[in-house]
Design a protein around this motif. Structure first.
Motif, PDB file in Angstrom:
ATOM      1  N   VAL A 527       0.836  -1.188   0.000  1.00 60.95           N
ATOM      2  CA  VAL A 527       0.000   0.000   0.000  1.00 60.95           C
ATOM      3  C   VAL A 527       0.874   1.241   0.000  1.00 60.95           C
ATOM      4  O   VAL A 527       1.723   1.425   0.894  1.00 60.95           O
ATOM      5  CB  VAL A 527      -0.942   0.011   1.222  1.00 60.95           C
ATOM      6  N   LEU A 528       0.688   2.089  -0.986  1.00 61.76           N
ATOM      7  CA  LEU A 528       1.428   3.342  -1.108  1.00 61.76           C
ATOM      8  C   LEU A 528       0.509   4.472  -0.656  1.00 61.76           C
ATOM      9  O   LEU A 528      -0.410   4.867  -1.353  1.00 61.76           O
ATOM     10  CB  LEU A 528       1.879   3.559  -2.553  1.00 61.76           C
ATOM     11  N   GLY A 529       0.777   4.961   0.521  1.00 66.28           N
ATOM     12  CA  GLY A 529      -0.045   5.979   1.161  1.00 66.28           C
ATOM     13  C   GLY A 529       0.318   5.963   2.631  1.00 66.28           C
ATOM     14  O   GLY A 529       0.807   4.961   3.153  1.00 66.28           O
ATOM     15  N   GLY A 530       0.099   7.042   3.318  1.00 62.97           N
ATOM     16  CA  GLY A 530       0.548   7.093   4.694  1.00 62.97           C
ATOM     17  C   GLY A 530       2.030   7.408   4.766  1.00 62.97           C
ATOM     18  O   GLY A 530       2.653   7.837   3.789  1.00 62.97           O
ATOM     19  N   PRO A 531       2.656   7.173   5.905  1.00 57.65           N
ATOM     20  CA  PRO A 531       4.040   7.623   6.115  1.00 57.65           C
ATOM     21  C   PRO A 531       5.086   6.844   5.345  1.00 57.65           C
ATOM     22  O   PRO A 531       6.148   7.376   5.037  1.00 57.65           O
ATOM     23  CB  PRO A 531       4.227   7.463   7.621  1.00 57.65           C
ATOM     24  N   PHE A 532       4.830   5.562   5.035  1.00 60.18           N
ATOM     25  CA  PHE A 532       5.801   4.798   4.254  1.00 60.18           C
ATOM     26  C   PHE A 532       5.070   3.613   3.624  1.00 60.18           C
ATOM     27  O   PHE A 532       3.980   3.236   4.049  1.00 60.18           O
ATOM     28  CB  PHE A 532       6.970   4.335   5.130  1.00 60.18           C
ATOM     29  N   PRO A 533       5.619   3.017   2.566  1.00 59.98           N
ATOM     30  CA  PRO A 533       4.949   1.886   1.914  1.00 59.98           C
ATOM     31  C   PRO A 533       4.769   0.723   2.896  1.00 59.98           C
ATOM     32  O   PRO A 533       5.714   0.309   3.576  1.00 59.98           O
ATOM     33  CB  PRO A 533       5.898   1.512   0.775  1.00 59.98           C
ATOM     34  N   GLN A 534       3.563   0.201   2.959  1.00 56.05           N
ATOM     35  CA  GLN A 534       3.249  -0.892   3.873  1.00 56.05           C
ATOM     36  C   GLN A 534       3.041  -2.185   3.092  1.00 56.05           C
ATOM     37  O   GLN A 534       2.528  -2.170   1.977  1.00 56.05           O
ATOM     38  CB  GLN A 534       1.976  -0.582   4.656  1.00 56.05           C
ATOM     39  N   THR A 535       3.434  -3.308   3.710  1.00 59.22           N
ATOM     40  CA  THR A 535       3.333  -4.614   3.060  1.00 59.22           C
ATOM     41  C   THR A 535       2.705  -5.614   4.017  1.00 59.22           C
ATOM     42  O   THR A 535       2.996  -5.623   5.213  1.00 59.22           O
ATOM     43  CB  THR A 535       4.715  -5.128   2.619  1.00 59.22           C
ATOM     44  N   LYS A 561      -6.531   8.813   0.351  1.00 59.25           N
ATOM     45  CA  LYS A 561      -6.511   7.837  -0.731  1.00 59.25           C
ATOM     46  C   LYS A 561      -5.158   7.138  -0.761  1.00 59.25           C
ATOM     47  O   LYS A 561      -4.154   7.663  -0.274  1.00 59.25           O
ATOM     48  CB  LYS A 561      -6.775   8.503  -2.083  1.00 59.25           C
ATOM     49  N   ALA A 562      -5.144   5.946  -1.357  1.00 61.28           N
ATOM     50  CA  ALA A 562      -3.899   5.197  -1.462  1.00 61.28           C
ATOM     51  C   ALA A 562      -3.921   4.346  -2.720  1.00 61.28           C
ATOM     52  O   ALA A 562      -4.983   4.027  -3.276  1.00 61.28           O
ATOM     53  CB  ALA A 562      -3.701   4.313  -0.235  1.00 61.28           C
ATOM     54  N   THR A 563      -2.722   3.978  -3.167  1.00 59.72           N
ATOM     55  CA  THR A 563      -2.560   3.054  -4.284  1.00 59.72           C
ATOM     56  C   THR A 563      -2.152   1.688  -3.745  1.00 59.72           C
ATOM     57  O   THR A 563      -1.302   1.588  -2.852  1.00 59.72           O
ATOM     58  CB  THR A 563      -1.499   3.567  -5.265  1.00 59.72           C
ATOM     59  N   VAL A 564      -2.755   0.647  -4.289  1.00 57.06           N
ATOM     60  CA  VAL A 564      -2.501  -0.712  -3.831  1.00 57.06           C
ATOM     61  C   VAL A 564      -1.866  -1.520  -4.956  1.00 57.06           C
ATOM     62  O   VAL A 564      -2.375  -1.526  -6.089  1.00 57.06           O
ATOM     63  CB  VAL A 564      -3.808  -1.388  -3.361  1.00 57.06           C
ATOM     64  N   GLU A 565      -0.757  -2.190  -4.622  1.00 54.23           N
ATOM     65  CA  GLU A 565      -0.091  -3.088  -5.561  1.00 54.23           C
ATOM     66  C   GLU A 565      -0.194  -4.512  -5.023  1.00 54.23           C
ATOM     67  O   GLU A 565       0.184  -4.769  -3.879  1.00 54.23           O
ATOM     68  CB  GLU A 565       1.373  -2.693  -5.742  1.00 54.23           C
ATOM     69  N   ILE A 566      -0.697  -5.413  -5.850  1.00 58.77           N
ATOM     70  CA  ILE A 566      -0.918  -6.789  -5.414  1.00 58.77           C
ATOM     71  C   ILE A 566      -0.095  -7.738  -6.265  1.00 58.77           C
ATOM     72  O   ILE A 566      -0.102  -7.659  -7.497  1.00 58.77           O
ATOM     73  CB  ILE A 566      -2.400  -7.186  -5.528  1.00 58.77           C
ATOM     74  N   THR A 567       0.643  -8.619  -5.592  1.00 53.67           N
ATOM     75  CA  THR A 567       1.234  -9.770  -6.262  1.00 53.67           C
ATOM     76  C   THR A 567       0.382 -10.969  -5.889  1.00 53.67           C
ATOM     77  O   THR A 567       0.386 -11.421  -4.743  1.00 53.67           O
ATOM     78  CB  THR A 567       2.688  -9.993  -5.837  1.00 53.67           C
ATOM     79  N   TRP A 568      -0.387 -11.464  -6.858  1.00 59.30           N
ATOM     80  CA  TRP A 568      -1.319 -12.553  -6.603  1.00 59.30           C
ATOM     81  C   TRP A 568      -0.564 -13.875  -6.449  1.00 59.30           C
ATOM     82  O   TRP A 568       0.602 -13.991  -6.857  1.00 59.30           O
ATOM     83  CB  TRP A 568      -2.331 -12.633  -7.743  1.00 59.30           C
ATOM     84  N   PRO A 569      -1.191 -14.881  -5.862  1.00 56.10           N
ATOM     85  CA  PRO A 569      -0.490 -16.157  -5.651  1.00 56.10           C
ATOM     86  C   PRO A 569       0.072 -16.789  -6.915  1.00 56.10           C
ATOM     87  O   PRO A 569       1.064 -17.517  -6.853  1.00 56.10           O
ATOM     88  CB  PRO A 569      -1.583 -17.043  -5.024  1.00 56.10           C
ATOM     89  N   ASP A 570      -0.532 -16.496  -8.092  1.00 57.68           N
ATOM     90  CA  ASP A 570      -0.003 -17.065  -9.332  1.00 57.68           C
ATOM     91  C   ASP A 570       1.083 -16.209  -9.958  1.00 57.68           C
ATOM     92  O   ASP A 570       1.562 -16.493 -11.057  1.00 57.68           O
ATOM     93  CB  ASP A 570      -1.141 -17.295 -10.342  1.00 57.68           C
ATOM     94  N   GLY A 571       1.501 -15.131  -9.248  1.00 52.49           N
ATOM     95  CA  GLY A 571       2.572 -14.277  -9.734  1.00 52.49           C
ATOM     96  C   GLY A 571       2.113 -13.059 -10.502  1.00 52.49           C
ATOM     97  O   GLY A 571       2.914 -12.139 -10.747  1.00 52.49           O
ATOM     98  N   GLN A 572       0.858 -13.009 -10.938  1.00 52.48           N
ATOM     99  CA  GLN A 572       0.367 -11.830 -11.649  1.00 52.48           C
ATOM    100  C   GLN A 572       0.346 -10.629 -10.703  1.00 52.48           C
ATOM    101  O   GLN A 572       0.112 -10.767  -9.503  1.00 52.48           O
ATOM    102  CB  GLN A 572      -1.038 -12.080 -12.202  1.00 52.48           C
ATOM    103  N   LYS A 573       0.573  -9.444 -11.297  1.00 49.13           N
ATOM    104  CA  LYS A 573       0.611  -8.224 -10.506  1.00 49.13           C
ATOM    105  C   LYS A 573      -0.440  -7.243 -11.021  1.00 49.13           C
ATOM    106  O   LYS A 573      -0.622  -7.102 -12.235  1.00 49.13           O
ATOM    107  CB  LYS A 573       2.000  -7.593 -10.554  1.00 49.13           C
ATOM    108  N   THR A 574      -1.097  -6.583 -10.099  1.00 53.79           N
ATOM    109  CA  THR A 574      -2.082  -5.559 -10.461  1.00 53.79           C
ATOM    110  C   THR A 574      -1.855  -4.329  -9.596  1.00 53.79           C
ATOM    111  O   THR A 574      -1.322  -4.416  -8.490  1.00 53.79           O
ATOM    112  CB  THR A 574      -3.519  -6.060 -10.270  1.00 53.79           C
TER     113      THR A 574
END
Length: 594
Positions: A527-535, A561-574
């Motif tokens: 998650v990109l938002g807040g004080p630093f990127p969270q995982t 608001k925030a931007t979310v980056e997901i690495t799905w279990p099959d490796g695809q990224k959104t």
């Protein structure tokens, strides 16, 4: 006959010395603590902190939610070790109605005496937990066991959540069929074997924490099960606490029991691949489990907290094989180079996007371990519990559950520790250690990587001493922050409601993937938002005998608001931009459309 001992268990808490008495013929060895002056456990004086931190307040809300549960440990005065360890707790949506349901494990009397007791299933109905154990098929005598842990996942890929229960004795895989649970353990190939003692007697395996995850990337959820000791009533060690009072023996007096790994074969059955995978080891005395991608190679690794043995870091090598790198990475031992008595475990990137932290609860006189990596892909860890401030007040506590979460939603993960001794008579030996102990909340001070023990200011829930064991987190009242369910050994389960006095907002993410892994177990979210990127990672069983909700909660402070980056279990990224704070967003794998 002699037994090699280590200065742990009651000895660690008291600082006293152990010696043998009466060991001849067929008599069992009796181990005794030498009586003497009570010893204070030294602590480091807390230092003043100039960093301001947002407040947190938890209130006791058990009655508000209608929860009525009291754990039965089965204790009858003989002081058998398994009765000190449970219960475990799981928060999950059993009936897929959008709110959290609750399962708590339970135990029965030894040797089947007395009325059978089972774990309890509670559904959330109009804000109240209603006992539906009988309704869902879990009240039968076959479920009366020496229960330990619980985890939930869709193992068969049919879109609902199934249960796996661990125990001293047979574990249980419970398939969810239209809201009722059916025991499919034997059919699935998960009926456990036994271990054999020196006299040729067979005894049941003692299983503890468990976790489902897709370790080989085939879309199917495999199963990791931790094991503790080779213990039975027949080989129970007579351990004298003081005078003629028996105590609970140290785990160092028993042989360890290997963790196990099962590959999901996609037809409702599992294959035991413990030996072929590299997991097999008689050195394990495992209690807590955490599954994350520790080195960023998109393979899920397994972190295991061991009691009086080095902690394990099973690094995924691919093709369902693992290498235990706990010793060589520095995670196996404490800062002094000695093994500790580990219980619960959790991992997070808590203040630096490039740095993983692993927190492990330990026995009294051993502070909470806090291993920090030297970089995102550098498998070297340093135990920085003193530097981070955790070592100052965790020494006297016996910590079972440790969980990272953002209690005040300021964007930094805090740490919750659930404490409680195993020995009701420990105060006879130690002036600084008690049986019932207060929980502790450590608030993250931000980018400096330090914590402050804020338990005294965290609300009335943190003033109550207990024999704490299992812990699960979830947004029970759907107000955006995380509440807690805490289970006490041989005592009540409690609900703590987070009042969020700071008024910060969260971003909650409910992931859905294609079958068979419908709930995206193993997905990594940034998650990109807040004080630093969270995982964080979507996980099933994690910590100590328990499972928190799989919806992920990220604190955003004042960010809208925030931007979310997901690495799905099959490796695809959104990537998902401009998601509004204060909401739960259901995000789907690309194959499912939007």
């Amino acid at each position: 006959m002699s037994t090699k001992l280590s200065p742990l268990s009651v000895i660690a808490a008291s600082g006293l010395t152990l010696f043998f008495v009466g060991c001849s013929g067929d008599d069992k060895p009796v181990h005794k603590v030498r009586e003497g002056k009570k010893v204070e456990v030294p602590t480091v004086i807390d230092l003043p902190e100039e960093v301001e931190v947002e407040p947190v307040s938890f209130v006791e809300a058990t009655e508000d939610f209608g929860l009525n549960f009291t754990h039965n440990s089965g204790a009858d005065g003989r002081k058998f070790m398994p009765e000190t360890m449970s219960p475990g707790v799981a928060l999950f949506d059993r009936d897929q109605d959008g709110d959290l349901d609750l399962f708590i494990t339970n135990s029965r009397a030894w040797e089947g005496k007395g009325d059978p007791t089972t774990g309890r299933m509670f559904d959330m109905v109009d804000g109240q937990f209603v006992d539906v154990t009988e309704k869902v098929g879990l009240a039968g005598p076959e479920f009366s066991m020496i229960g330990q842990g619980v985890c939930a996942a869709d193992y068969d890929g049919d879109g609902d959540l199934d249960l796996f229960l661990t125990a001293l004795g047979p574990n249980h895989l419970l398939e969810n069929r239209d809201g009722r649970f059916v025991d499919v353990t034997e059919k699935a190939g998960l009926a456990e074997g036994t271990w054999t003692d020196g006299e040729g007697r067979e005894h049941p395996i003692w299983s503890t924490s468990a976790s489902f995850a897709d370790f080989d990337g085939d879309g199917l959820l495999d199963l990791f099960v931790a094991s503790y000791l080779e213990w039975s009533i027949e080989n129970d060690v007579d351990f004298i606490l003081t005078g003629e009072i028996k105590g609970y023996a140290s785990p160092s007096l028993y042989a360890g029991s290997s963790c196990r790994l099962y590959r999901n074969q996609g037809d409702g059955t599992f294959q035991d691949i413990t030996e072929a995978s590299g997991i097999q080891s008689d050195d394990h005395k495992s209690l807590g489990v955490c599954v994350v991608d520790i080195n960023g190679d998109q393979r899920l690794d397994i972190l295991v907290a061991n009691d009086t043995q080095p902690n394990c870091l099973f690094v995924n090598q691919g093709d369902m094989t693992f290498k235990d790198m706990g010793r060589e990475t520095g995670m196996g031992y404490g800062a002094n180079g000695a093994v500790r008595a580990g219980m619960g475990i959790d991992a997070a990137r808590y203040s630096n996007d490039d740095q993983l932290a692993v927190a492990i609860g330990n026995f009294s006189a051993e502070p909470v371990s806090f291993f920090r990596s030297l970089g995102s892909k550098n498998l070297l860890f340093s135990d920085d519990n003193m530097m981070t401030g955790l070592g100052r007040t965790t020494g006297p506590s016996l910590t079972f559950s440790t969980v990272f979460f953002d209690a005040n939603l300021d964007g930094y993960d805090d740490l919750l520790a659930i404490n409680g001794h195993i020995e009701p008579d420990i105060e006879l030996l130690s002036a600084s250690t008690t049986w019932k102990q207060r929980p502790q909340l450590f608030l993250n001070l931000g980018a400096n990587g330090r914590f402050r023990d804020s338990s005294d200011a965290a609300g009335k829930a943190f003033t109550v001493a207990m024999v704490g064991r299992g812990l699960a987190l979830g947004d029970l009242d759907q107000d955006g922050d995380l509440d807690a369910v805490v289970a006490e050994c041989n005592g009540p389960a409690r609900i703590w409601r987070n009042e969020n006095p700071a008024g910060h907002k969260s971003l909650r993410l409910d992931l859905r993937g294609p079958g068979p892994n419908h709930f995206a177990i193993g997905a990594e979210v940034r998650v990109l938002g807040g004080p630093f990127p969270q995982t964080d990672w979507v996980r099933s069983g994690s910590g100590y005998l328990s499972q928190s909700e799989t919806v992920l909660t990220f604190g955003l402070g004042a960010t809208e608001k925030a931007t979310v980056e997901i690495t799905w279990p099959d490796g695809q990224k959104t990537s998902h931009a401009d998601l509004a704070a204060g909401q739960t967003h259901k995000l789907k794998h690309p194959s499912l459309g939007q």
